[in-house]
Enzyme design. Structure first.
Site, PDB file in Angstrom:
ATOM      1  N   ALA A 158       0.834  -1.201   0.000  1.00 57.84           N
ATOM      2  CA  ALA A 158       0.000   0.000   0.000  1.00 57.84           C
ATOM      3  C   ALA A 158       0.868   1.250   0.000  1.00 57.84           C
ATOM      4  O   ALA A 158       1.900   1.304   0.681  1.00 57.84           O
ATOM      5  CB  ALA A 158      -0.927  -0.005   1.212  1.00 57.84           C
ATOM      6  N   PRO A 159       0.479   2.280  -0.757  1.00 55.73           N
ATOM      7  CA  PRO A 159       1.248   3.526  -0.757  1.00 55.73           C
ATOM      8  C   PRO A 159       1.164   4.219   0.595  1.00 55.73           C
ATOM      9  O   PRO A 159       0.230   4.007   1.364  1.00 55.73           O
ATOM     10  CB  PRO A 159       0.573   4.355  -1.858  1.00 55.73           C
ATOM     11  N   GLY A 160       2.145   5.070   0.876  1.00 59.72           N
ATOM     12  CA  GLY A 160       2.190   5.785   2.145  1.00 59.72           C
ATOM     13  C   GLY A 160       3.365   5.339   2.988  1.00 59.72           C
ATOM     14  O   GLY A 160       4.168   4.483   2.595  1.00 59.72           O
ATOM     15  N   ILE A 161       3.464   5.921   4.178  1.00 64.69           N
ATOM     16  CA  ILE A 161       4.552   5.595   5.098  1.00 64.69           C
ATOM     17  C   ILE A 161       4.308   4.212   5.694  1.00 64.69           C
ATOM     18  O   ILE A 161       3.235   3.935   6.226  1.00 64.69           O
ATOM     19  CB  ILE A 161       4.645   6.655   6.215  1.00 64.69           C
ATOM     20  N   LYS A 162       5.296   3.347   5.621  1.00 64.86           N
ATOM     21  CA  LYS A 162       5.149   1.999   6.162  1.00 64.86           C
ATOM     22  C   LYS A 162       5.112   2.045   7.686  1.00 64.86           C
ATOM     23  O   LYS A 162       5.853   2.790   8.321  1.00 64.86           O
ATOM     24  CB  LYS A 162       6.293   1.108   5.685  1.00 64.86           C
ATOM     25  N   GLY A 163       4.249   1.208   8.268  1.00 65.74           N
ATOM     26  CA  GLY A 163       4.140   1.142   9.713  1.00 65.74           C
ATOM     27  C   GLY A 163       5.156   0.200  10.326  1.00 65.74           C
ATOM     28  O   GLY A 163       5.703  -0.677   9.645  1.00 65.74           O
ATOM     29  N   MET A 164       5.383   0.372  11.624  1.00 62.38           N
ATOM     30  CA  MET A 164       6.327  -0.491  12.328  1.00 62.38           C
ATOM     31  C   MET A 164       5.683  -1.784  12.804  1.00 62.38           C
ATOM     32  O   MET A 164       6.370  -2.770  13.054  1.00 62.38           O
ATOM     33  CB  MET A 164       6.931   0.265  13.514  1.00 62.38           C
TER      34      MET A 164
ATOM     35  N   LYS B  19      -4.374  -5.779   6.131  1.00 64.39           N
ATOM     36  CA  LYS B  19      -3.346  -5.484   7.126  1.00 64.39           C
ATOM     37  C   LYS B  19      -2.990  -6.754   7.888  1.00 64.39           C
ATOM     38  O   LYS B  19      -3.885  -7.451   8.384  1.00 64.39           O
ATOM     39  CB  LYS B  19      -3.857  -4.417   8.110  1.00 64.39           C
TER      40      LYS B  19
ATOM     41  N   ASP C 259     -14.096   0.310  11.409  1.00 64.72           N
ATOM     42  CA  ASP C 259     -14.357  -1.093  11.728  1.00 64.72           C
ATOM     43  C   ASP C 259     -13.440  -1.969  10.880  1.00 64.72           C
ATOM     44  O   ASP C 259     -12.990  -1.581   9.801  1.00 64.72           O
ATOM     45  CB  ASP C 259     -15.818  -1.430  11.441  1.00 64.72           C
TER      46      ASP C 259
END
Length: 609
Positions: free
Chosen positions: A325-331, A346, A381
């Protein structure tokens, strides 16, 4: 292939036991939903919240009960597959004339998939496709309540008709002034209708059961005139003196979409024929998927079933590939999507870099907390799935490598079904509506140029909504934890919604503190935290450096939400919640409320919930 003869003596008994299990489930589900009316009438708000949480667990409890019974009485797991073919056929027979056949199918799937091996998860053994139509289902019980009632007013008696519609709800509590409230409704309706000619089919259709959620009861229906239909909802609340009042009137698809938002708690509705309610609601909100409507009505498993069918249908008629997914990758979470499909997928990573200090079980617990909590229109949700199979050819190699690098325990690539096709099997994942991350939305405003009025207005709205979202969560006893812009998304209606739950906490579990005065000059110029910090300590005045680096963002934030940087704001709401006071966060703008009365509520500035 289905058998030509039904010759297994235990097949019918097993099918009947499964149907008995479903009927018990829906009887308990419906009884709990029906009790919401009494809780509303008696202002049992804590009981209403508790029931909303507990009802979520009903389905899994009944499935486990049924599985235990089948194992104990029939040794179901050891039965040959030709018997299971017959069980399904008998079950289809039991669904004829059933009032909730689509829910019964899903219950059958839930029980069967806990007993059979995954290689049998196809339409011969479970209901991948529906077997019984839900159209035109009606109860033959003479005492049954119709799904909806129709009223045929004229302009002259519209006021009396509105009064009669509300009285038919049979609420056992007095209204403050029902004729006055009906007058407000009629005035608003006449403004919408204007001078239009009333056609011979002019009528008002209203669903027979009220929709209960938190402190509100909602009467839902539509006005039909000629070829036009106008959806509406009337929120009924308790006034300051404890008597009832109609607080507003909501008109049109967009208003109803907000009321039935995926970011809100589920309704409690007494429904004998849920498919009929969904069909009626779809006539009000044709763009809303049936899966989301079933979920909004508290039938989350049916929502998951329909979502998965919609997903399989989309896969069949699309060719694009899943991607990171585009955007900042999560930790904590690895997120991927299918560009043509409006959802994101996710999964929890196997390991988390510092400073994250959590576990897979704790993260799952946070998502469960949100599922069971009142999401007040500000927390998305999620649909939770296990052992989900995707076609391998639809995954980019880059995505496969990303999952293998960060979540190797969650991926398997194999031909588990034995049909010669390689599949990507994800052990556990969450699915959410795709939104534009707020940091990307703000960057688009910057790129357009804040000298342009539309870009500056969009930035002002986004920052204001961001603060409103936090304040609405505060009203519901939720502290988001990680408040960075990237953890919030903006919907197509311009609402800001939170979707990163791994650091979420109950507000009442947090210890809100001021930053202590520096002990020396070195402390004052230090860029590091030099004071002791406990595991639940929060320092609101430190939010600014992380969130407000851009001058335009800071200006807008301080204009509307400077109080979020003040420890007193957070502490006062913590104390209010600890004292047992529940604020109201309603799914419509405060400007929509009738001004004749104003029950105690928590309304954020520019509230659009």
């Amino acid at each position: 292939m289905f058998p030509e003869r039904l010759d297994a003596p235990q097949a019918y008994d097993i099918a009947k036991a499964m149907m008995d299990g479903f009927n018990r489930h829906y009887r308990l589900f419906r009884a709990e939903s029906a009790r919401a009316k009494h809780r509303f009438e008696t202002a049992d708000w804590h009981g209403q919240q508790r029931a909303q949480r507990e009802r979520i667990e009903f389905y899994d409890l009944r499935v486990r009960e049924c599985v235990r019974r089948l194992d104990k009485e029939f040794n179901a797991g050891a039965l040959p597959m030709d018997v299971w073919h017959q069980i399904k056929l008998h079950y289809i027979g039991l669904m004829v004339n059933h009032l909730q056949p689509e829910l019964a199918e899903t219950f059958f799937n839930s029980v069967t998939t806990k007993i059979l091996h995954r290689t049998h998860f196809h339409n011969d053994f479970i209901f991948v496709r529906p077997a019984v139509s839900t159209e035109y289902i009606e109860s033959d019980d003479p005492g049954a309540r119709p799904t909806y009632r129709a009223y045929y007013p004229s302009r002259d008696n519209l006021h009396e008709t509105v009064v009669r519609i509300v009285e038919h709800c049979a609420l056992q509590r007095d209204f403050e002034n029902l004729p006055r409230d009906a007058g407000h409704v009629v005035q608003a309706l006449q403004q919408r209708l204007g001078a239009v000619k009333l056609r011979t089919n002019f009528q008002v259709q209203v669903l027979s059961s009220l929709f209960f959620r938190n402190k509100g009861a909602y009467l839902v229906g539509k006005v039909i005139n000629g070829y036009n239909e106008l959806p509406f909802a009337l929120p009924i609340l308790h006034g300051e003196d404890g008597r009832l009042l109609i607080d507003a009137v909501l008109f049109g698809e967009n208003d109803l979409q907000m009321l039935f938002s995926f970011a809100r708690a589920y309704f409690m509705v007494d429904m004998e024929i849920p498919s009929a309610y969904v069909q009626f609601l779809r006539s009000l909100m044709p763009r809303k998927p049936r899966a989301e409507l079933y979920t909004a009505l508290g039938l989350a498993k049916q929502g998951k079933t329909l979502f998965y069918r919609d997903f399989l249908h989309h896969l069949r008629y699309s060719t694009d590939k899943f991607r990171i997914a585009p955007g900042i990758k999560g930790m904590v979470m690895l997120v991927f999507d299918l560009p043509s499909f409006p959802y994101v997928f996710k999964l929890i990573k196997d390991q988390f870099p510092a400073p994250k200090d959590t576990t897979r079980e704790q993260v799952q617990g946070k998502y469960l907390l949100v599922k069971q909590h009142d999401r007040v229109g500000r927390m998305a949700d999620t649909l939770e799935y296990s052992l989900v199979a995707f076609p391998r050819e639809r995954f980019s190699d880059e995505l496969i490598e990303e999952i293998r690098r960060h979540a190797p325990s969650q991926i398997e690539i194999s031909d588990r079904d034995g049909d010669g096709r390689q599949e990507v099997i994800i052990a556990h994942l969450y699915i959410e509506r795709r939104m534009i991350p707020l940091n990307i939305h703000l960057q688009e405003c910057f790129d357009t140029g804040l000298d342009k009025p539309e870009a500056r207005s969009a930035l002002e709205h986004a920052v204001t909504e961001y603060g409103n979202a936090i304040k609405d969560m505060v009203a519901a006893n939720i502290f988001p934890g990680d408040m960075l812009w990237k953890n919030f998304g903006i919907t197509r209606n311009g609402k800001v919604v939170f979707y990163d739950y791994d650091e979420i906490e109950y507000l009442t579990d947090c210890n809100f503190r001021r930053v202590p005065p520096p002990r020396c000059e070195e402390d004052e110029v230090s860029g590091e935290v030099w004071w002791p910090v406990g595991p639940h300590d929060v320092f609101p005045e430190t939010f600014g450096p992380f969130l407000l680096g851009n001058d335009s963002v800071r200006e807008a934030f301080m204009r509307h939400h400077a109080d979020l940087l003040d420890v007193e704001f957070w502490q006062s709401h913590k104390e209010r919640i600890q004292a047992g006071h529940l604020y109201d966060v309603f799914p419509y703008d405060s400007a929509r409320r009738f001004r004749c009365a104003s029950p105690s509520s928590f309304q954020t500035q520019g509230d659009s919930t």
